[in-house]
Motif scaffolding. Structure first.
Motif, short mmCIF file in Angstrom:
data_model
loop_
_atom_site.label_atom_id
_atom_site.label_comp_id
_atom_site.label_asym_id
_atom_site.label_seq_id
_atom_site.Cartn_x
_atom_site.Cartn_y
_atom_site.Cartn_z
N ALA A 110 0.85 -1.19 0.00
CA ALA A 110 0.00 0.00 0.00
C ALA A 110 0.89 1.24 0.00
CB ALA A 110 -0.90 0.00 1.23
N CYS A 111 0.68 2.11 -0.97
CA CYS A 111 1.44 3.35 -1.09
C CYS A 111 0.48 4.50 -0.83
CB CYS A 111 2.09 3.46 -2.46
SG CYS A 111 3.23 2.11 -2.85
N TYR A 112 0.42 4.95 0.40
CA TYR A 112 -0.55 5.97 0.82
C TYR A 112 0.09 7.35 0.74
CZ TYR A 112 -3.45 8.79 3.93
OH TYR A 112 -4.22 9.79 4.46
N PHE A 113 -0.53 8.26 0.00
CA PHE A 113 0.03 9.58 -0.25
C PHE A 113 -0.97 10.67 0.15
CE2 PHE A 113 2.97 7.10 -2.57
CZ PHE A 113 4.10 7.87 -2.85
N GLU A 114 -0.62 11.43 1.20
CA GLU A 114 -1.35 12.65 1.51
C GLU A 114 -0.79 13.83 0.73
OE1 GLU A 114 -2.93 11.94 6.07
OE2 GLU A 114 -1.20 13.24 5.74
N LYS A 115 0.49 13.72 0.35
CA LYS A 115 1.17 14.76 -0.41
C LYS A 115 1.50 14.24 -1.80
CE LYS A 115 3.68 16.98 3.41
NZ LYS A 115 5.02 17.47 3.82
N PRO A 116 1.36 15.07 -2.83
CA PRO A 116 1.78 14.63 -4.17
C PRO A 116 3.28 14.46 -4.23
CG PRO A 116 1.24 16.97 -4.19
CD PRO A 116 0.84 16.45 -2.84
N SER A 117 3.74 13.70 -5.20
CA SER A 117 5.17 13.42 -5.29
C SER A 117 5.55 12.99 -6.70
CB SER A 117 5.55 12.29 -4.31
OG SER A 117 6.87 11.88 -4.52
N ALA A 118 6.80 13.26 -7.06
CA ALA A 118 7.35 12.75 -8.32
C ALA A 118 8.34 11.63 -8.02
CB ALA A 118 8.03 13.87 -9.10
N ARG A 119 9.44 11.98 -7.33
CA ARG A 119 10.48 11.00 -7.04
C ARG A 119 9.99 9.89 -6.11
NH1 ARG A 119 12.07 15.63 -8.34
NH2 ARG A 119 10.87 16.42 -6.58
N THR A 120 9.24 10.27 -5.07
CA THR A 120 8.84 9.26 -4.08
C THR A 120 7.89 8.23 -4.67
OG1 THR A 120 9.13 10.87 -2.29
CG2 THR A 120 7.80 8.92 -1.82
N ARG A 121 6.88 8.67 -5.40
CA ARG A 121 5.94 7.71 -5.97
C ARG A 121 6.62 6.81 -6.99
NH1 ARG A 121 0.12 8.47 -9.17
NH2 ARG A 121 -0.15 6.22 -9.49
N ASN A 122 7.36 7.39 -7.91
CA ASN A 122 7.99 6.59 -8.95
C ASN A 122 9.00 5.60 -8.38
OD1 ASN A 122 7.35 7.48 -11.97
ND2 ASN A 122 7.18 9.29 -10.68
N SER A 123 9.83 6.05 -7.45
CA SER A 123 10.85 5.16 -6.90
C SER A 123 10.23 4.05 -6.07
CB SER A 123 11.85 5.96 -6.06
OG SER A 123 11.22 6.61 -4.97
N LEU A 176 8.29 1.42 -8.42
CA LEU A 176 9.22 0.60 -9.19
C LEU A 176 10.00 -0.34 -8.28
CD1 LEU A 176 10.49 3.14 -11.85
CD2 LEU A 176 9.20 1.04 -12.26
N ALA A 177 10.34 0.11 -7.08
CA ALA A 177 11.04 -0.77 -6.14
C ALA A 177 10.19 -1.99 -5.79
CB ALA A 177 11.41 0.00 -4.88
N VAL A 178 8.91 -1.76 -5.57
CA VAL A 178 8.00 -2.88 -5.27
C VAL A 178 7.97 -3.86 -6.44
CG1 VAL A 178 5.59 -3.51 -4.85
CG2 VAL A 178 6.58 -1.52 -3.69
N VAL A 179 7.86 -3.36 -7.64
CA VAL A 179 7.83 -4.22 -8.82
C VAL A 179 9.12 -5.00 -8.96
CG1 VAL A 179 7.73 -4.22 -11.35
CG2 VAL A 179 6.14 -2.80 -10.04
N GLN A 180 10.26 -4.35 -8.72
CA GLN A 180 11.55 -5.03 -8.84
C GLN A 180 11.70 -6.17 -7.83
OE1 GLN A 180 14.48 -1.90 -8.61
NE2 GLN A 180 14.27 -1.38 -10.78
N LEU A 181 10.95 -6.09 -6.73
CA LEU A 181 10.99 -7.15 -5.73
C LEU A 181 9.83 -8.14 -5.89
CD1 LEU A 181 12.03 -5.04 -2.61
CD2 LEU A 181 13.47 -6.62 -3.91
N GLY A 182 9.14 -8.05 -7.03
CA GLY A 182 8.10 -9.03 -7.36
C GLY A 182 6.71 -8.71 -6.87
N GLY A 183 6.52 -7.52 -6.29
CA GLY A 183 5.23 -7.18 -5.72
C GLY A 183 4.39 -6.27 -6.59
N HIS A 184 3.24 -5.89 -6.05
CA HIS A 184 2.30 -5.02 -6.76
C HIS A 184 2.00 -3.80 -5.90
CE1 HIS A 184 -0.92 -3.98 -9.58
NE2 HIS A 184 -1.61 -3.62 -8.52
N PRO A 185 2.40 -2.59 -6.34
CA PRO A 185 2.09 -1.38 -5.57
C PRO A 185 0.67 -0.90 -5.85
CG PRO A 185 3.38 -0.81 -7.51
CD PRO A 185 3.22 -2.31 -7.53
#
Length: 308
Positions: free
Chosen positions: A39-52, A55-64
């Motif tokens: 779960a990627c919960y965002f109260e604040k918008p983001s560029a670097r944080t959301r993308n990184s 993608l990190a979750v996907v690289q470890l085989g998961g689903h964000p």
């Protein structure tokens, strides 16, 4: 159950382990999130944080799964505790970018699923890990290096000071009166064995530094203080003149930058700027933290005895 709300949730050895894991190619790490959600919960918008993070979750085989406050209504539609228990029914980890650090503490306090701080008003641990990666790519080691931070002593500064100090570096901070660490901040750093050198004038702080770092003077949520802050930080712009006082220092900024305020175009885009490598390292930091926290927390995620 382990959580990462700030750098001092880690021991120095654990921080070093995460940094070394972050240097490994993603394909060399076990897919610890195989077929699991984050779960990627965002109260604040983001560029670097959301993308990184995604993608990190996907690289470890998961689903964000990207979740906004308007969807769950923490504190209005449902309590933080009820939202946390609900997300724990589906997800291996909760990653959250929030305004109030206390919200993360309430979520983590349930110990039903690991919680990772993607940013709060109190800390920015994944950014600090990316900063360490950037410094070590340049110099080989953080040990013995001096990082000078010029600007607001904020959440970024606190996590940076912890990471630098725990890995054997030293940190100098130059902030105007009224924008320096509180007594609580100093006590927390001291408890981790870190005593930042606080310097009045940026010019004195930069001399002999290996790294010069700054951040925006007006963070998200502080827009109403903009004019007051611009006045308070007059003379704290990192420009070519200031960088010339340490001829070999690299420049870092966690971004987004307000060009012409805390930093000039010439510094941000200059030969000694490492801000884009620093931004890229956010992915490596997120991947390493998720890999570590899944390894530390076993099969988390059951709620009231019911497995996911």
């Amino acid at each position: 159950m382990r959580h990462l709300l700030d750098i001092d949730d880690l021991s120095p050895d654990e921080l070093r382990h995460i940094v070394e894991q972050a240097k490994r190619p993603p394909e060399s790490l076990e897919p610890v999130l195989d077929r699991q959600g984050v779960a990627c919960y965002f109260e604040k918008p983001s560029a670097r944080t959301r993308n990184s993070t995604e993608l990190a979750v996907v690289q470890l085989g998961g689903h964000p799964v990207y979740i906004t406050d308007s969807e769950v209504g923490i504190g209005t539609r449902e309590s933080p505790e009820d939202v946390t228990r609900t997300l724990a029914c589906y997800h291996r980890v909760i990653c959250a970018r929030v305004f109030d650090h206390g919200l993360l503490e309430r979520m983590a306090g349930l110990d039903v699923v690991p919680v990772v701080n993607l940013l709060s008003d109190g800390a920015h641990p994944l950014q600090a890990i990316a900063d360490v990666l950037t410094v070590e790519a340049e110099y080989g080691s953080m040990a013995g290096r001096t990082v000078t931070y010029v600007g607001d002593s904020n959440n970024v500064t606190r996590s940076l000071a912890l990471a630098v100090g725990m890995l054997g570096g030293s940190i100098r901070i130059s902030s105007p009166p009224g924008h320096r660490f509180s007594a609580v901040d100093r006590d927390r750093l001291s408890a981790a064995g870190i005593e930042p050198e606080e310097v009045d004038r940026p010019e004195d702080a930069v001399k002999g530094a290996d790294v010069v770092y700054t951040d925006t003077w007006v963070s998200m949520g502080q827009e109403g203080e903009r004019e007051e802050r611009l006045q308070a930080f007059e003379g704290f712009t990192v420009d070519e003149r200031l960088m010339a006082l340490s001829s070999t220092a690299i420049f870092l900024h966690c971004l987004p930058a307000h060009r012409g305020e805390e930093v000039t175009d010439g510094v941000l885009d200059g030969d000694r700027s490492r801000v884009w490598a620093q931004a890229a390292n956010r992915l490596d930091a997120a991947r390493a933290v998720l890999h570590w926290i899944c390894g530390q927390s076993g099969e988390a995620g059951s709620v009231e005895g019911q497995p996911r």
